[in-house]
Write a protein that holds these residues in place. Structure first.
Motif, PDB file in Angstrom:
ATOM      1  N   UNK A 122       0.859  -1.184   0.000  1.00 30.24           N
ATOM      2  CA  UNK A 122       0.000   0.000   0.000  1.00 30.24           C
ATOM      3  C   UNK A 122       0.893   1.229   0.000  1.00 30.24           C
ATOM      4  N   UNK A 123       0.559   2.170  -0.860  1.00 31.84           N
ATOM      5  CA  UNK A 123       1.293   3.429  -0.897  1.00 31.84           C
ATOM      6  C   UNK A 123       0.293   4.573  -0.946  1.00 31.84           C
ATOM      7  N   UNK A 124       0.524   5.583  -0.081  1.00 29.78           N
ATOM      8  CA  UNK A 124      -0.320   6.777  -0.010  1.00 29.78           C
ATOM      9  C   UNK A 124       0.512   8.008  -0.304  1.00 29.78           C
ATOM     10  N   UNK A 125      -0.020   8.870  -1.185  1.00 22.35           N
ATOM     11  CA  UNK A 125       0.575  10.179  -1.471  1.00 22.35           C
ATOM     12  C   UNK A 125      -0.458  11.223  -1.070  1.00 22.35           C
ATOM     13  N   UNK A 126      -0.070  12.127  -0.160  1.00 19.94           N
ATOM     14  CA  UNK A 126      -1.050  13.045   0.407  1.00 19.94           C
ATOM     15  C   UNK A 126      -0.410  14.392   0.736  1.00 19.94           C
ATOM     16  N   UNK A 127      -1.214  15.453   0.606  1.00 25.01           N
ATOM     17  CA  UNK A 127      -0.756  16.793   0.959  1.00 25.01           C
ATOM     18  C   UNK A 127      -0.554  16.893   2.471  1.00 25.01           C
ATOM     19  N   UNK A 128       0.321  17.789   2.872  1.00 18.63           N
ATOM     20  CA  UNK A 128       0.593  18.008   4.291  1.00 18.63           C
ATOM     21  C   UNK A 128       0.714  19.511   4.545  1.00 18.63           C
ATOM     22  N   UNK A 129      -0.286  20.121   5.154  1.00 19.16           N
ATOM     23  CA  UNK A 129      -1.533  19.543   5.641  1.00 19.16           C
ATOM     24  C   UNK A 129      -2.547  19.373   4.506  1.00 19.16           C
ATOM     25  N   UNK A 150      -0.721  -4.686   6.530  1.00 16.51           N
ATOM     26  CA  UNK A 150      -0.378  -4.189   5.198  1.00 16.51           C
ATOM     27  C   UNK A 150       1.067  -3.705   5.205  1.00 16.51           C
ATOM     28  N   UNK A 151       1.703  -3.769   4.062  1.00 18.86           N
ATOM     29  CA  UNK A 151       3.045  -3.227   3.869  1.00 18.86           C
ATOM     30  C   UNK A 151       2.853  -1.806   3.351  1.00 18.86           C
ATOM     31  N   UNK A 152       2.769  -0.848   4.264  1.00 13.72           N
ATOM     32  CA  UNK A 152       2.291   0.495   3.918  1.00 13.72           C
ATOM     33  C   UNK A 152       3.399   1.548   3.975  1.00 13.72           C
ATOM     34  N   UNK A 153       3.383   2.432   2.982  1.00 19.52           N
ATOM     35  CA  UNK A 153       4.273   3.588   2.924  1.00 19.52           C
ATOM     36  C   UNK A 153       3.407   4.833   2.746  1.00 19.52           C
ATOM     37  N   UNK A 154       3.803   5.918   3.415  1.00 17.35           N
ATOM     38  CA  UNK A 154       3.090   7.191   3.295  1.00 17.35           C
ATOM     39  C   UNK A 154       4.080   8.254   2.861  1.00 17.35           C
ATOM     40  N   UNK A 155       3.705   9.004   1.825  1.00 16.46           N
ATOM     41  CA  UNK A 155       4.516  10.115   1.342  1.00 16.46           C
ATOM     42  C   UNK A 155       3.695  11.388   1.475  1.00 16.46           C
ATOM     43  N   UNK A 156       4.202  12.321   2.268  1.00 15.20           N
ATOM     44  CA  UNK A 156       3.509  13.594   2.508  1.00 15.20           C
ATOM     45  C   UNK A 156       4.250  14.697   1.759  1.00 15.20           C
ATOM     46  N   UNK A 175       6.245  20.240  -9.070  1.00 10.54           N
ATOM     47  CA  UNK A 175       7.362  19.535  -8.439  1.00 10.54           C
ATOM     48  C   UNK A 175       6.871  18.366  -7.589  1.00 10.54           C
ATOM     49  N   UNK A 176       5.863  18.616  -6.766  1.00  8.68           N
ATOM     50  CA  UNK A 176       5.317  17.546  -5.922  1.00  8.68           C
ATOM     51  C   UNK A 176       4.673  16.459  -6.779  1.00  8.68           C
ATOM     52  N   UNK A 177       3.981  16.867  -7.841  1.00  5.78           N
ATOM     53  CA  UNK A 177       3.334  15.885  -8.719  1.00  5.78           C
ATOM     54  C   UNK A 177       4.366  14.968  -9.358  1.00  5.78           C
ATOM     55  N   UNK A 178       5.443  15.528  -9.857  1.00  4.65           N
ATOM     56  CA  UNK A 178       6.474  14.708 -10.501  1.00  4.65           C
ATOM     57  C   UNK A 178       7.144  13.773  -9.502  1.00  4.65           C
TER      58      UNK A 178
END
Length: 192
Positions: A122-129, A150-156, A175-178
Motif C-alpha cells: 500500500x502506498x499513499x501520497x497526500x498533501x501536508x496539511x 499491510x506493507x504500507x508507505x506514506x509520502x507527505x 514539483x510535488x506531482x512529478x
C-alpha cells in the motif's frame, strides 16, 4: 506489467485522470478507467460533493465493484484512485484477496476492525496539511493499516493542495506531482 483499476476523484473523469492512465500505460501497465459519474465532470469541490451525495456512497461503491469484478476475476489487480476514488479503491482492495497492491493518491477510507491485508503493498501520497485528510486521521489510518498487516508507505507533500497532481486544478504543484509520480511508478514496477 500491472493490471490497474484507476478510479477518479469527486470531480469526475477529468482530463487529468486520462493523462494519468496514459502515463501508466506508457510505463507498460494495463489500465482501466471507469466513469462512476456517467459522464459528468465538475470544476469545484462543491459541485463534486453534490454529485457524490446525489449518487450516494453505496451506489458509487456498487459501480466501482462492477468495474473491478471482471478484472479481478482475471487475476491479480492493483487498485488505484484519486481522493474519492482512492477511498473506493481502498475498500475494494481490502475486500479482494487477489489484490496485488493499493496506490492511493490524495485519499484514504476508514477500515472495519479486524480487517486483514496480509502483506498487501500500500502506498499513499497526500498533501501536508490536507483539509480532507487531517494528520490525526492519517495517523489513525496508518496504524489501522499496520494492524491489518499491510506493507504500507506514506509520502507527505508539504505546502501543496489536496489534488496536487491534477494540472487543471488550483491545487496543482508540478514539483510535488512529478515526485509523487516517480515514486508511484517505482511502486507499480515492483508489483509487476
Amino acid at each position: 506489467m500491472a493490471r490497474i483499476l484507476l478510479l477518479h476523484s469527486m470531480y469526475g473523469l477529468r482530463p487529468a485522470v486520462h493523462q494519468a492512465a496514459d502515463r501508466l500505460r506508457a510505463a507498460g501497465h494495463d489500465v482501466h478507467v471507469p466513469d462512476l459519474y456517467d459522464g459528468r465532470i465538475v470544476d469545484t469541490p462543491e459541485e463534486g460533493i453534490a454529485i457524490k451525495e446525489e449518487i450516494g456512497r453505496d451506489e458509487l461503491l456498487k459501480r466501482a465493484i462492477t468495474a473491478a469484478a471482471p478484472l479481478s476475476a482475471e487475476g491479480r489487480l492493483v487498485y488505484m484512485g484519486f481522493s474519492l476514488g482512492a477511498a473506493l479503491a481502498q475498500t475494494l482492495a481490502l475486500a479482494d484477496e487477489r489484490s496485488s497492491g493499493l496506490l492511493l493518491m490524495h485519499g484514504t477510507s476508514d477500515m472495519a476492525d479486524g480487517t486483514a491485508a496480509d502483506d498487501l503493498p500500500v502506498q499513499l501520497h497526500v498533501a501536508d496539511p490536507d483539509t480532507y485528510e487531517p494528520v490525526d486521521w492519517q495517523n489513525a489510518w496508518y496504524l489501522a493499516m499496520r494492524r491489518a498487516r499491510a506493507d504500507v508507505e506514506v509520502f507527505r507533500y508539504q505546502g501543496v493542495g489536496h489534488l496536487f497532481t491534477d494540472p487543471d486544478l488550483p491545487d496543482y504543484n508540478a514539483e510535488a506531482a512529478e515526485r509523487a509520480w516517480s515514486i508511484a511508478l517505482d511502486f507499480l514496477a515492483d508489483l509487476s
